[in-house]
Every structure is written in C-alpha cells, then in structure tokens.
Design an enzyme around this catalytic site. Structure first.
Site, PDB file in Angstrom:
ATOM      1  N   CYS A 180       9.504 -33.497  -0.699  1.00  0.00           N
ATOM      2  CA  CYS A 180       8.409 -33.431   0.277  1.00  0.00           C
ATOM      3  C   CYS A 180       8.833 -32.664   1.522  1.00  0.00           C
ATOM      4  CB  CYS A 180       7.960 -34.852   0.631  1.00  0.00           C
ATOM      5  SG  CYS A 180       6.670 -34.882   1.876  1.00  0.00           S
TER       6      CYS A 180
ATOM      7  N   CYS B  50       7.506 -34.082   4.789  1.00  0.00           N
ATOM      8  CA  CYS B  50       8.198 -35.287   5.259  1.00  0.00           C
ATOM      9  C   CYS B  50       9.571 -34.944   5.837  1.00  0.00           C
ATOM     10  CB  CYS B  50       8.419 -36.282   4.118  1.00  0.00           C
ATOM     11  SG  CYS B  50       7.039 -36.472   3.004  1.00  0.00           S
ATOM     12  N   ASP B  51      10.309 -34.067   5.160  1.00  0.00           N
ATOM     13  CA  ASP B  51      11.728 -33.880   5.497  1.00  0.00           C
ATOM     14  C   ASP B  51      12.074 -32.523   6.102  1.00  0.00           C
ATOM     15  OD1 ASP B  51      12.170 -36.396   4.408  1.00  0.00           O
ATOM     16  OD2 ASP B  51      12.422 -35.594   2.381  1.00  0.00           O
TER      17      ASP B  51
END
Ligand code: NAP
Length: 299
Positions: free
Chosen positions: A132, A135-136
């Site tokens: 992701c 997300c990261d």
C-alpha cells in the site's frame, strides 16, 4: 430476524446498506475491520468517481460511511466464516462464535492484495516491502523505491511515489500497461521515474530491511522500498461451497447480484465483472439491495 445481512463495509456494502435502509429493511453490516471502508481507504487519489474529481480515497470512504450511519445503519465487527441456508433463512457463523440469522445476504467482501510469491517477499513485508503506497509511501521520502505491476494501482502508486521519492522504478513484466494510458503519459513526464519493462521480480534481498530487488534476468535494483501492486484476490473462501465461482474465483452474478444460491446476493469487486471501480461497486450495492427487496416481496 434481519431482512438482510451485508458482508463488507466498502463502497458496495455501504451502498447496499443505504438502499436497503431506505427501503425500510432491517439491515446489519458486518465488517472484518472495525470502522473499515474497504480498499478505497488505501487509494491516494480517486479521480473518476462522478462529482468528486480529485478526492482522496479515505475521505470518499468516510463520506460513504457517514451516509449509511446517518440513516441509522448498524454495524457489527466480525469475520463471517460459514454460511448455511435452511428453512428459507441464512445462518451466518462468525469467527468469534456469534451466529446471525437473516432472510437474505448481500456478500460484498471485496478482494485482497495478490502476492508475488518470490523469495524474501514474506520476510521483508513491513521491512521495506509494502502492498500500500498510500499507507507507507511517506516513509520513503527522498529515497529510492520500486513499484511492481502494470495495472492502475501500480501506475497510481508510482505517480504518488514520484512526488515523494528521489527515484522510482516501475517494474512490469510486459512492455504494455494494463492501466490507464493517461497515467502512463504522466509517468513518462516524471524525470525520476524509470520504466523497467519485460522484467519479472525474482527475489527481495536485504539484511534487516529491503536493499535490492533482484530480477529474473539477473539485474539488481538498489532500492529502499518495494511496493507490490500486482492485483487482487477475491475474498470468496467462506462461500466457495455455497455459490458458483468463475475461473478466476469471483462470484458469478450479473448486475442484479443474484447468485446461484437462493437469497444470496453479491456486490462489488468480489463479483464477476469487466470493470472493478468505485462507481461499479456502488452501482452493484444498489442493484443487490433492489434484488433483495424483490426477493423478500417488499413494496
Ligand atoms: P490489475 O489491473 O489486475 O493489474 C495487476 C498487474 O499486476 C498487471 O499489470 C499484471 O501484469 C501484474 N501482475 C500480476 N501478477 C503478477 C506477478 N506474479 N508478477 C508480476 N506482475 C504481476 O490490478 P490493479 O492494478 O490492482 O487494479 C484492479 C482494478 O482496480 C482494475 O480494474 C483497475 O482499473 C482498478 N483501479 C482503478 C484505479 C483508478 O481508477 N484510479 C486505481 C486502482 C485500481 P499483466 O498486465 O501482465 O497481467
């Protein structure tokens, strides 16, 4: 007893909930992750959902959820594992031992990230390897990353990372992309994006964290992070004995969401379809709720 139990709180499940609630059905949404809004929450940018050009996926998911909550839709946290049909009703068994009885089911459980299946992938997941970018990605500001895949997710991820990272390799196994040509065009304009085509990952190498992506031709890319975006796997394990699936494992149903099982309807990415987008998931939810209404004989 419930009129309809909806499995999944992504766009398809929430849309089904809104339509079912507005038709005065007794509805409950079961979600595996508390307060989830599905895959959409991971999307940095949704640019093709009508009326919301350029919206962040998380924010769009929140809007969907708020709509359902404001109508009084109730939610239950838990993983549905067994579906049994007897005497005209469904009994759904949850992992925590709960059993919910319902006249019908709308299954909108979505899909999960496909893994590459190469050496080092599991070992370095969370240690430089991610599924992701939204997300990261922020952890890789000023660093070098590789995105693997040639679909819209990989392209969007690469575009997102290009604005954060010093260098982004876009690694794809063919020389043509499955994803949007417009995004490919935008990527070609980015000086820090390098296309690595006809290249298959072979191994993820590192000590404590990812250091290299090794390709099948022996080439090695020095990277700080790897983002795997090679598609999704439909979440059909609990229902594969209950409904017919297609060759790729998706639940067979047309737009009505009617499956091979009585009183069991499907909506969203887990259904056989040509285009898996937020807009088609939302449409599926509405159609499935309408089908439930017909099935239950509600005016
Ligand atoms: P996808 O379209 O299925 O693409 C998966 C990509 O991964 C393909 O390019 C595939 O290569 C590659 N791949 C699969 N297995 C691989 C392996 N073992 N090793 C290396 N590469 C592998 O998946 P997606 O990109 O997640 O998109 C899913 C759906 O969501 C699509 O319908 C997409 O349009 C939609 N989506 C839309 C947006 C948007 O509109 N902004 C954003 C994200 C996703 P091949 O091409 O060679 O098969």
């Amino acid at each position: 007893m419930l009129d309809v139990l909806i499995i999944g709180s992504g766009p398809a499940g929430l849309s089904a909930a809104v339509y079912a609630k507005r038709a005065n059905m007794d509805v409950l949404v079961a979600e595996k992750v508390f307060y989830g809004t599905g895959q959409i929450a991971e999307s940095n940018l949704v640019d093709n959902y009508l009326g919301f050009a350029g919206i962040n996926g998380y924010d769009l998911g929140e809007k969907f959820r708020e709509h359902a909550v404001n109508l009084g839709v109730e939610f239950k946290e838990g993983e549905a594992q067994i579906f049994e049909f007897a005497d005209g009703k469904w009994k759904v068994h949850f992992k925590n031992g709960d059993v919910v009885e319902t006249k019908s089911v709308i299954y909108a459980a979505g899909a999960v990230h496909r893994h590459l299946g190469v050496q080092g992938e599991n070992e370095f997941a969370g240690k430089g390897l991610s599924y992701c970018a939204t997300c990261d990605g922020a952890f890789y500001r000023g660093k070098t990353t590789a995105v693997i895949g040639g679909g819209d997710t990989a392209l969007d991820d690469a575009l997102y990372l290009a604005d954060l990272c010093s260098k982004v390799y876009l690694v794809h196994r063919r020389n043509e992309f499955r994803g949007s040509a417009k995004t490919v065009e935008k990527l070609r304009e980015k000086e820090n994006v390098e296309f690595v085509l006809e290249a298959k990952p072979a191994a993820v190498i590192g000590t404590d964290r990812v250091q290299e992506l090794q390709l099948e031709d022996g080439k090695k890319l020095n990277v700080d992070g790897i983002f795997v975006a090679v598609g999704m796997i439909p979440m059909t394990t609990p229902v594969k004995e209950v409904v017919n699936l297609d060759a790729a494992g998706y639940i067979v149903a047309d737009e009505t969401g009617k499956t091979s099982a009585k009183g069991f309807f499907v909506a969203g990415d887990v259904r056989t379809k040509a285009l898996r987008q937020v807009v088609t998931a939302v449409a599926d939810g509405a159609n499935a709720a309408a089908s439930v209404k017909l099935y239950l004989g509600i005016d």
